[in-house]
Design a protein around this motif. Structure first.
Motif, short mmCIF file in Angstrom:
data_model
loop_
_atom_site.label_atom_id
_atom_site.label_comp_id
_atom_site.label_asym_id
_atom_site.label_seq_id
_atom_site.Cartn_x
_atom_site.Cartn_y
_atom_site.Cartn_z
N UNK A 62 -31.96 -7.12 5.53
CA UNK A 62 -30.57 -7.50 5.25
C UNK A 62 -29.66 -6.95 6.34
N UNK A 63 -28.55 -7.64 6.54
CA UNK A 63 -27.51 -7.18 7.45
C UNK A 63 -26.15 -7.37 6.78
N UNK A 64 -25.88 -6.56 5.75
CA UNK A 64 -24.67 -6.79 4.95
C UNK A 64 -23.39 -6.38 5.66
N UNK A 65 -22.30 -7.07 5.31
CA UNK A 65 -20.97 -6.72 5.76
C UNK A 65 -20.54 -5.46 5.03
N UNK A 66 -19.90 -4.53 5.73
CA UNK A 66 -19.51 -3.28 5.08
C UNK A 66 -18.00 -3.07 5.08
N UNK A 67 -17.24 -4.14 5.26
CA UNK A 67 -15.79 -4.04 5.25
C UNK A 67 -15.21 -5.09 4.31
N UNK A 68 -14.27 -4.65 3.48
CA UNK A 68 -13.62 -5.58 2.57
C UNK A 68 -12.34 -6.15 3.15
#
Length: 453
Positions: free
Chosen positions: A217-223
């Motif tokens: 996985x390469x998830x986004x870490x900014x909302x």
């Protein structure tokens, strides 16, 4: 106490409360090679780097622990020491495997190294490959350390923008280890590190078959939008996981991010905080044992500059203490190591760990050439230093060195000094003495476990 306030105020001057706050050793600047400690701290021993880890840029880096052993990263590879007698560490093995910065962790019979520079290939015989990351290899190297006298390189995983640091998260059944890989970026015109790089890489390592390790996985870490300018990279620098609490705290250069990691492959952003007035480079994070607080660090200048001087406000280049309540972070105060350092001494907040004292929040922290600071943030609004160890400058003029990592493990403080090697430090203080009764089987500082049960 100056150095522990949410109000930046005027910069401290030499001889002020900031420079004298807890300095119990010889007053005044230290000479080259001179050692100073507080009255409750002493150096048990120092183990100098052995060839070929004694070159000009063969820098010591991070530490990991398992049983009676400490694993010390170095830009040239890593060393395993037997610490059954902490005052007399014994070298078990030394593995030459160059790669910056060889951030290190251990889990069971596996050891992991982070490589954040393009290499000609993934092997330990590789050479530097200057240029775009597409033109070389960088990522995670995996070793089998069942025989600690003869570690065996078994596998590697390439990750986007390389791997500056990583965090281990073991699965509940013990069959898998997940690695949260942090790395700076992006790099223009790069395919493997393309803009905007607002993700992390998650590597899945089957314990029984580490050669099958892969990015899952390469998830986004900014909302929300991620602060980025010429001084701040994208991506994250360090991530600290607290699996028991299903939480992780990510220091992402321009922001601090609180994550829900109940499903470690699908982390969810709970909150994103920034501090553009005071924090330049969000570097790392540490939860209090009960997860009611998080300490974020600011590596102002990237570790290579002098920020512990009278010209730098106490709110910059240090720590910010946040209260965590009902899933929300609230800034309470700042803390900075209070001893004035010379203009040629690189000094800024760096790697730290808790000292396991139930009911107290006490941290030991590396400050490069500022040495090692032990400080209490039980009252998150009034942190204070309670002990320290430091050396004088490496030489006259600018130089790079000092304590990269300082962690407490089974009764002692272990510090990885960039040029001086492994320091073993003892603290004898009523506040910290209860920690001597706490014993851990292993310790990777970015994977926290509760000691307050």
């Amino acid at each position: 106490m100056a150095g522990c306030t949410a109000d930046p105020g005027p910069a401290a001057k030499p001889g002020s409360a900031r420079s004298q706050a807890t300095s119990q050793g010889t007053p005044g600047a230290l000479a080259v090679g001179e050692v100073r400690t507080s009255a409750n701290v002493k150096l048990l021993t120092n183990v100098r780097p052995a060839k070929p880890f004694d070159g000009e840029e063969s820098w010591g880096t991070d530490l990991a622990f398992q049983g009676d052993h400490v694993f010390v990263g170095n830009y040239e590879g890593f060393t395993i020491y037997d610490i059954r007698d902490p005052a007399k560490p014994v070298t078990v093995s030394q593995v030459v495997c160059p790669g910056g910065q060889n951030d290190i962790s251990v889990s069971g019979d596996l050891l992991f190294l982070s490589i954040d520079e393009p290499r000609s290939d993934e092997s330990c015989a590789s050479e530097e490959a200057p240029g775009q990351p597409d033109e070389g290899w960088e990522g995670i190297r995996i070793f089998d350390i069942k025989n600690r006298a003869k570690p065996r390189y078994v596998s590697s995983v390439a990750t986007a923008c390389g791997s500056h640091t990583h965090t281990t998260i073991p699965s509940d059944d013990g069959k898998t280890v997940y690695l949260y890989v942090s790395s700076p970026g992006p790099i223009p015109d790069s395919k493997s590190c393309a803009p905007p790089h607002e993700t992390i890489s998650i590597v899945e390592v089957p314990v029984a078959e580490p050669t099958s390790a892969k990015v899952v996985a390469e998830p986004m870490v900014f909302e929300k939008g991620h602060k980025r300018d010429e001084m701040v990279a994208g991506g994250c620098h360090d991530i600290t996981a607290y699996p028991e609490k299903d939480l992780a705290a990510a220091a992402c250069f321009g922001d601090g991010v609180l994550l829900d990691i109940a499903d470690p492959v699908r982390p969810k952003v709970l909150q994103q905080v920034s501090d553009e007035k005071n924090f330049s480079l969000w570097h790392s994070a540490t939860f209090s044992d009960d997860a009611s607080k998080i300490v974020f660090t600011d590596e102002l200048g990237g570790g290579g500059t002098a920020t512990c001087d009278s010209a730098t406000p106490v709110t910059k280049g240090g720590n910010a203490i946040y209260d965590l309540k009902d899933g929300k972070l609230t800034l309470r105060s700042y803390f900075k190591m209070p001893r004035e350092q010379g203009k040629g001494e690189n000094c800024v907040a760096h790697n730290a760990s808790l000292i396991p004292v139930e009911g107290k929040d006490i941290m030991v922290q590396a400050w490069y050439q500022g040495g090692v600071s032990i400080w209490d943030f039980t009252d998150s609004g009034k942190p204070k230093e309670i002990g320290f160890f430091e050396r004088g400058p490496l030489k006259e003029g600018d130089s790079f060195g000092g304590s990269w990592s300082a962690y407490y493990y089974n009764g002692q403080i272990y510090s990885s000094d960039i040029t001086h090697g492994l320091d073993v430090i003892d603290i004898d203080d009523p506040l910290t003495d209860p920690a001597k009764r706490v014993r851990m089987e292993d310790f990777n500082v970015q994977t926290q476990r509760s000691y307050g049960k």
